[in-house]
Design an enzyme around this catalytic site. Structure first.
Site, PDB file in Angstrom:
ATOM      1  N   HIS A   1       0.777  -1.246   0.000  1.00  0.00           N
ATOM      2  CA  HIS A   1       0.000   0.000   0.000  1.00  0.00           C
ATOM      3  C   HIS A   1       0.806   1.293   0.000  1.00  0.00           C
ATOM      4  O   HIS A   1       0.247   2.363  -0.239  1.00  0.00           O
ATOM      5  CB  HIS A   1      -0.919   0.005   1.229  1.00  0.00           C
ATOM      6  CG  HIS A   1      -2.298   0.482   0.955  1.00  0.00           C
ATOM      7  ND1 HIS A   1      -2.591   1.484   0.052  1.00  0.00           N
ATOM      8  CD2 HIS A   1      -3.494   0.098   1.456  1.00  0.00           C
ATOM      9  CE1 HIS A   1      -3.900   1.696   0.031  1.00  0.00           C
ATOM     10  NE2 HIS A   1      -4.470   0.870   0.861  1.00  0.00           N
TER      11      HIS A   1
ATOM     12  N   SER B   1     -12.083   4.743   4.233  1.00  0.00           N
ATOM     13  CA  SER B   1     -11.135   5.321   3.286  1.00  0.00           C
ATOM     14  C   SER B   1     -11.868   6.005   2.142  1.00  0.00           C
ATOM     15  O   SER B   1     -12.869   5.507   1.630  1.00  0.00           O
ATOM     16  CB  SER B   1     -10.234   4.221   2.731  1.00  0.00           C
ATOM     17  OG  SER B   1      -9.300   4.757   1.830  1.00  0.00           O
TER      18      SER B   1
ATOM     19  N   TYR C   1     -13.093   4.161  10.700  1.00  0.00           N
ATOM     20  CA  TYR C   1     -12.348   4.732   9.574  1.00  0.00           C
ATOM     21  C   TYR C   1     -12.971   4.233   8.281  1.00  0.00           C
ATOM     22  O   TYR C   1     -13.154   3.033   8.102  1.00  0.00           O
ATOM     23  CB  TYR C   1     -10.892   4.263   9.674  1.00  0.00           C
ATOM     24  CG  TYR C   1      -9.956   4.727   8.579  1.00  0.00           C
ATOM     25  CD1 TYR C   1      -9.033   5.737   8.823  1.00  0.00           C
ATOM     26  CD2 TYR C   1      -9.953   4.131   7.323  1.00  0.00           C
ATOM     27  CE1 TYR C   1      -8.130   6.147   7.837  1.00  0.00           C
ATOM     28  CE2 TYR C   1      -9.065   4.537   6.334  1.00  0.00           C
ATOM     29  CZ  TYR C   1      -8.158   5.534   6.595  1.00  0.00           C
ATOM     30  OH  TYR C   1      -7.277   5.941   5.621  1.00  0.00           O
TER      31      TYR C   1
ATOM     32  N   THR D   1      -5.443   9.654   0.181  1.00  0.00           N
ATOM     33  CA  THR D   1      -6.750   9.319   0.734  1.00  0.00           C
ATOM     34  C   THR D   1      -7.113  10.328   1.814  1.00  0.00           C
ATOM     35  O   THR D   1      -6.254  11.034   2.337  1.00  0.00           O
ATOM     36  CB  THR D   1      -6.760   7.910   1.370  1.00  0.00           C
ATOM     37  OG1 THR D   1      -5.772   7.858   2.398  1.00  0.00           O
ATOM     38  CG2 THR D   1      -6.494   6.839   0.323  1.00  0.00           C
TER      39      THR D   1
END
Length: 609
Positions: free
Chosen positions: A327, A443, A441, A454
């Protein structure tokens, strides 16, 4: 039904084979004119941050946090904001979040698997013969290289979000915008209500890896390499997928190489070096350094520079094609585009066919076995990591749900956001299980801006709290019509947060950047960042992300905290789904999935009143 038409002549040297797309608009035509990621006003960020804390804190803690925020806004926050704005003005080629975000990822010492390696699974082909391992792998390799070559030749279609595709996803749009100079082209697209997205990450889809180094890793990129690396049974192999002139090799040549690897009857490797990549980053850096010293530099360079790595392993259950990515270098927009374009390519016009497998005997397969030199120290490290990784993965729990009775189509008819309904369901399920709300959370991409990454949507709102409390109480005196209105209010609140995040107006990245500046200053870090509530809201029990596409069978990732849930979800026209991960001994993925089904049903019942 699929009808396949193919020529009987060899045609892999044609442009039609070599390239996936021939865009009228150059791939990076809009890149220079993309708007810059805005830095929110400090007072807006403070207000949004407090709003996100309200459903999570009791009155006393909220009062304390409000005091910290007020002092921050009046004092040191102003200085930090001024420094951030100045730094941003001096770096107009990028976004204010790009450098600290890369730094955050690359300094993190946690192992990459599960923590930072999301996965996506392709839906099966309509003809099962095209899902056979050799056939599917060959076609995926060819399509991926067609994508790569189109990207590098600047003829891959630019990534554009079309607000009204019927009016903007047209030849007129392409003919007009390609004539506008790159420095202004974004504004031409904007007039069509089309929004070009940042494509700076796309190059790192290929020939890129994250090299472990002490304290901070680095991204390595070598676009000159022409080979793939294949893993099977713990062994490594390599073969050139591009020839000396950079052309994609023919389907039968590629298939022959893969077939030779599949038919290599060596036993599973007792000392698979790949397991070392699952360790903590400093430990992997030290182990890698030792491998270099013991004669493995050439092999490691070969693996690092590969176009990508493909795994061909056998499972007891039916196999599927999928993708796994690290990532730090990029986010879901680039990966999903690559994934979808490959899927469309292998489904509409596969280049290698099941009836050709028998013709491969006469094809020469030029593959290279990559044999590591393993000494006693490396052998010991490998054995340790095998035991640690097995213990880790044995604790990982994975479950899923597909809810067929509700989807995007019905949500729109009922006037609610499908994403808001998914997020509400996640909250309601946890509330039913634990009687509380937690930091959550979601994204959200900011790819509408140059070098955007993001932003976080905080879907746990006061409106969420109200409906969860009401629906979880069986003795609720509220009518279904009143509950329905509350769900719609929740959806409206969520839509506002989503719009803000997409436009770079969330609070998380802004506070993160200010915190980084505060850490570098000679003064003590601002009190707002020492507040337990700041730590708590960034300790995300529910971590959620979606890459919804009809081409995605499933997708997911691990929990981001030891006692959390990792929730990869999909929203499709007629169904909703989620893959949930937890760690044994903390929270239970299967129990949560069962409660999710109950929560879905309850919300559906209310919305259909």
């Amino acid at each position: 039904m699929y009808l396949y038409f193919r020529s009987t002549v060899t045609a892999h040297d044609t442009n039609e084979y070599q390239y996936m797309q021939f865009s009228k608009i150059p791939t990076l035509h809009f890149q220079k004119s993309l708007p810059r990621l805005p830095i929110p006003k400090l007072e807006d960020t403070c207000r949004r941050y407090l709003n996100a804390q309200k459903p999570l804190l009791d009155d006393k803690d909220l009062q304390n946090t409000s005091s910290y925020v007020s002092k921050f806004l009046a004092n040191e926050g102003q200085s930090l904001q001024k420094q951030l704005l100045q730094h941003d003005a001096e770096n107009s080629h990028t976004s204010y979040i790009s450098e600290p975000w890369f730094d955050m990822y690359l300094r993190d010492r946690k192992p990459l698997p599960i923590n930072y390696n999301p996965f996506l699974v392709f839906i099966p082909e309509s003809d099962p013969k095209y899902d056979e391992q050799l056939v599917k792998a060959t076609n995926l390799v060819i399509s991926s290289m067609r994508f790569l070559k189109s990207l590098r030749e600047n003829i891959l279609e630019p990534e554009v979000f079309h607000l009204n595709p019927e009016k903007s996803d047209t030849n007129l749009f392409r003919n007009v915008t390609r004539l506008i100079p790159s420095h202004f082209s974004y504004y031409g697209a904007y007039l069509f209500k089309a929004y070009p997205l940042d494509m700076s990450q796309y190059k790192n889809l290929f020939n890129t890896t994250r090299i472990p180094e002490l304290e901070k890793d680095r991204i390595f990129h070598d676009p000159s390499a022409k080979h793939l690396v294949v893993m099977r049974k713990g062994h490594f192999y390599a073969f050139d997928v591009l020839d000396a002139n950079g052309a994609i090799r023919g389907p039968k040549e590629i298939a022959a190489c893969l077939k030779a690897i599949l038919e290599d009857n060596r036993a599973p490797n007792k000392h698979p070096v790949g397991i070392l990549t699952t360790s903590e980053r400093d430990q992997w850096a030290q182990a890698r350094s030792h491998l270099f010293k013991t004669g493995n530099q050439e092999i490691l360079n070969k693996i690092d520079s590969a176009v990508y790595i493909i795994t061909l392993d056998d499972e007891v259950l039916d196999g599927y094609g999928g993708m796994n990515f690290e990532h730090s270098w990029g986010d879901g927009v680039a990966v999903l585009r690559f994934f979808q374009d490959m899927k469309a390519d292998i489904s509409k016009k596969p280049r290698f066919h099941p009836d050709e497998v028998g013709e491969l005997a006469k094809e020469s397969a030029n593959i290279e076995r990559l044999e590591f030199s393993i000494d006693a120290k490396s052998e010991s490290l490998i054995n340790q990591e095998i035991a640690k990784y097995r213990k880790w993965t044995d604790r990982l729990c994975v479950d899923h749900i597909i809810y067929e009775e509700f989807g995007k189509e019905q949500c729109k008819k009922l006037g609610v956001s499908p994403d808001a309904i998914m997020q509400l369901t996640f909250q309601l399920a946890l509330y039913i299980l634990e009687g509380k709300l937690v930091s959550t959370y979601e994204s959200c991409s900011t790819a509408a801006f140059k070098h955007g990454r993001t932003e976080t949507i905080r879907p746990c709102t006061l409106a969420t709290k109200a409906i969860c409390t009401a629906m979880a109480q069986n003795n609720s005196k509220l009518s279904k019509s009143e509950l329905k209105k509350m769900i719609k209010d929740c959806s409206k609140a969520h839509n506002v947060l989503t719009r803000e995040a997409v436009m770079g107006q969330g609070f998380d990245r802004h506070l993160f950047a200010l915190k980084k500046i505060s850490e570098k200053s000679n003064y003590n870090m601002s009190a707002i960042f020492h507040d337990p509530a700041y730590h708590a809201i960034n300790y995300n029990i529910l971590s959620t992300s979606t890459l919804s596409s009809p081409d995605v069978l499933a997708g997911g990732f691990g929990p981001v905290v030891p006692d959390g849930y990792g929730i990869g979800y999909m929203i499709q026209e007629k169904r909703l789904g989620a893959v949930v991960t937890t760690y044994e001994g903390s929270r239970n993925a299967s129990k949560y999935i069962q409660t999710l089904a109950h929560a879905f049903k309850n919300i559906c019942d209310v919305l259909h009143t």
